[in-house]
Design a protein around this motif. Structure first.
Motif, PDB file in Angstrom:
ATOM      1  N   UNK A 230       1.149  -0.987  -0.359  1.00 21.11           N
ATOM      2  CA  UNK A 230      -0.112   0.277  -0.073  1.00 21.11           C
ATOM      3  C   UNK A 230       1.026   0.911   0.516  1.00 21.11           C
ATOM      4  N   UNK A 231       2.239   1.364   0.002  1.00 21.74           N
ATOM      5  CA  UNK A 231       3.464   2.731   0.668  1.00 21.74           C
ATOM      6  C   UNK A 231       3.344   2.679  -0.859  1.00 21.74           C
ATOM      7  N   UNK A 232       3.481   1.514  -1.660  1.00 18.95           N
ATOM      8  CA  UNK A 232       3.257   2.397  -3.539  1.00 18.95           C
ATOM      9  C   UNK A 232       2.433   2.672  -4.612  1.00 18.95           C
ATOM     10  N   UNK A 233       1.194   3.213  -3.332  1.00 19.64           N
ATOM     11  CA  UNK A 233      -0.021   3.309  -3.641  1.00 19.64           C
ATOM     12  C   UNK A 233      -0.878   2.849  -4.561  1.00 19.64           C
ATOM     13  N   UNK A 234      -2.360   3.356  -4.914  1.00 17.66           N
ATOM     14  CA  UNK A 234      -3.726   2.225  -5.314  1.00 17.66           C
ATOM     15  C   UNK A 234      -3.099   1.760  -6.666  1.00 17.66           C
ATOM     16  N   UNK A 235      -2.208   1.850  -7.768  1.00 20.20           N
ATOM     17  CA  UNK A 235      -2.046   1.366  -8.920  1.00 20.20           C
ATOM     18  C   UNK A 235      -1.205   0.331  -8.409  1.00 20.20           C
ATOM     19  N   UNK A 236      -0.206  -0.024  -7.445  1.00 20.55           N
ATOM     20  CA  UNK A 236       0.259  -0.910  -6.529  1.00 20.55           C
ATOM     21  C   UNK A 236      -0.503  -2.628  -5.547  1.00 20.55           C
ATOM     22  N   UNK A 237      -1.597  -1.490  -5.254  1.00 20.99           N
ATOM     23  CA  UNK A 237      -2.148  -2.615  -4.539  1.00 20.99           C
ATOM     24  C   UNK A 237      -3.685  -2.970  -5.515  1.00 20.99           C
ATOM     25  N   UNK A 238      -3.653  -2.431  -5.913  1.00 21.10           N
ATOM     26  CA  UNK A 238      -4.764  -3.095  -7.382  1.00 21.10           C
ATOM     27  C   UNK A 238      -4.200  -4.209  -8.392  1.00 21.10           C
ATOM     28  N   UNK A 239      -2.289  -3.687  -8.271  1.00 25.84           N
ATOM     29  CA  UNK A 239      -2.042  -4.944  -9.151  1.00 25.84           C
ATOM     30  C   UNK A 239      -1.705  -6.212  -8.123  1.00 25.84           C
ATOM     31  N   UNK A 240      -1.275  -6.227  -6.538  1.00 22.99           N
ATOM     32  CA  UNK A 240      -1.224  -7.162  -5.554  1.00 22.99           C
ATOM     33  C   UNK A 240      -2.853  -7.687  -6.322  1.00 22.99           C
TER      34      UNK A 240
END
Length: 450
Positions: A266-276
């Protein structure tokens, strides 16, 4: 009055590899259908063009996965308790244990749902959800959470079918729910223009279908149910708790590990969370065979333990590990080839696409060790050593996740988090297999001494 059908332990004779493959294949078809629909659900939400919607589904799913994991733990206890009774040849005891299991599952899941509801805000904040994403995730959970008892009882009914050796029946339970979701999802999300709420409604209705098909198979087709007498209920509840409590603890460890990954990424933003979120849906669909295998091994081991066929316990484990190796190599190869296509299908860009492709090409191979751990855990749960699976899974989800994803993120960003998630399982997969064969040797020795 119709006579009650006689139950036979079908796994105590014939090729163990054939039993493992048949049960895994039927389990895989049902699970792949369920997970594919889950992926489609996220795909549809991604098409709405709002990253916070996909991130909200990611947070909500991480939270709801805790309840699903408890339901899986309860279904493991059901399979182990009932399949042993079937293997021992005591039909009436098996039927009363089936009744005991369903009553316990219903009561526990209702209780846990009531407890969770008022804590939604705090739990989502703990996962790292913020502002609009948090409120969307909460809204989704509010709709879906009351249906948790339905999925729990549905899984319990499916577990009873597997304990009986009716792999096809268990498959139809999950297939029916998957088809219902596949039809209702686009209808509610797009045709009725309900968006995220539509996905939630489709989820709930599919769970009603799950329970209906399972209930028909157990109560009408197999007539595999007897109202438990108080003494048998106490005995069944004790056996259920002996396996169920460690199995629940074991299964809750997995979402704890996933939650750790979610909060770090989550520290790397919504894009990273969406990828996960895409990766965490891709995992169960791509590796459904491994999840099905761990479910398939349980009743085979349970029946053979009840029949005291220790030679067949060892061959079942060897066959399961061979199948794990072949399956992972094939799936890893396919994921690596289609990695960019998968990222594009979810309209993933930037960090989100990077996370998905990196998982498919490099990290997916770690599921050889995950699969070995799944099989070992299934063995421990069904052979009377459930605390071993609890210790291994918690070790994997804490020591094998938290430091690895934290340092991975610190050194290599979002990619490092995913790499850490894969690396952490290696030691625990090897330890699980080693311990499992130690337990089998111990059981064989005890049998020789008596």
């Amino acid at each position: 009055m119709t006579s009650t059908p006689t139950i036979h332990g079908k796994f105590v004779q014939g090729s163990t590899m054939r039993h493992v493959i048949n049960m895994t294949a039927t389990g895989s078809i049902g699970l792949i259908a369920v997970f594919l629909v889950d992926v489609l659900n996220l795909l549809y939400i991604s098409q709405l063009g709002k990253p916070e919607l996909a991130a909200a589904i990611g947070y909500a799913s991480t939270l709801l996965f805790f309840h699903t994991s408890i339901a899986i733990g309860l279904s493991i206890a059901t399979t182990a308790t009932v399949s042993r009774a079937i293997g021992s040849g005591d039909n009436e005891l098996a039927r009363q244990f089936a009744g005991t299991s369903l009553i316990l599952i219903a009561v526990i899941s209702v209780f846990l749902t009531i407890i969770t509801y008022p804590l939604l805000d705090s739990l989502l904040t703990l996962l790292g959800a913020q502002s609009e994403t948090a409120s969307l995730a909460k809204r989704f959970c509010q709709f879906v959470l009351p249906s948790i008892p339905l999925i729990s009882v549905g899984m319990g009914l499916s577990a009873l079918l597997r304990a009986l050796g009716d792999g096809k029946g268990a498959m139809y339970v999950t297939l029916g729910a998957a088809f219902a979701t596949a039809i209702l999802d686009p209808l509610f999300i797009f045709s009725l223009n309900l968006g995220l709420d539509g996905a939630a409604f489709a989820n709930v209705l599919a769970r009603l279908v799950l329970v209906s098909i399972g209930a028909y198979s157990i109560f009408l087709s197999h007539r595999f149910y007897s109202k438990p007498e108080p003494a048998v209920f106490r005995r069944g509840a004790k056996a259920f708790a002996t396996i169920g409590i460690p199995a629940i603890l074991t299964n809750v460890a997995t979402p704890v590990g996933n939650a750790a990954v979610t909060s770090v990424i989550a520290k790397y933003g919504d894009q990273a969370v969406a990828g996960w979120a895409v990766v965490s849906r891709l995992i169960p669909m791509a590796f459904a065979g491994l999840f099905a295998l761990s479910g398939a091994v349980g009743p085979i081991l349970g029946q053979n333990l009840g029949a005291k066929r220790f030679d067949r316990l060892r061959s079942t484990m060897r066959d399961s590990l061979k199948l794990t190796l072949i399956y992972v190599l094939i799936v890893w190869f396919l994921l690596a080839i289609f990695s960019h296509l998968i990222a594009r299908a979810f309209d993933a860009q930037g960090v989100a696409a990077d996370v998905i492709v990196f998982f498919c090409v490099f990290v997916a191979g770690s599921f050889l060790f995950n699969g070995s751990l799944f099989v070992a855990n299934a063995a421990f749960n069904n052979l009377g050593y459930p605390l071993y699976s609890t210790m291994l899974n918690w070790g994997r989800s804490t020591l094998g996740v938290i430091p690895f994803v934290w340092f991975g993120g610190l050194w290599f960003g979002a990619r490092g988090v995913i790499a850490g998630y894969g690396l952490g399982v290696v030691l625990f997969g090897i330890a699980g297999v080693y311990l499992c064969f130690r337990v089998l040797g111990k059981l064989e020795q005890q049998a020789l001494n008596h």
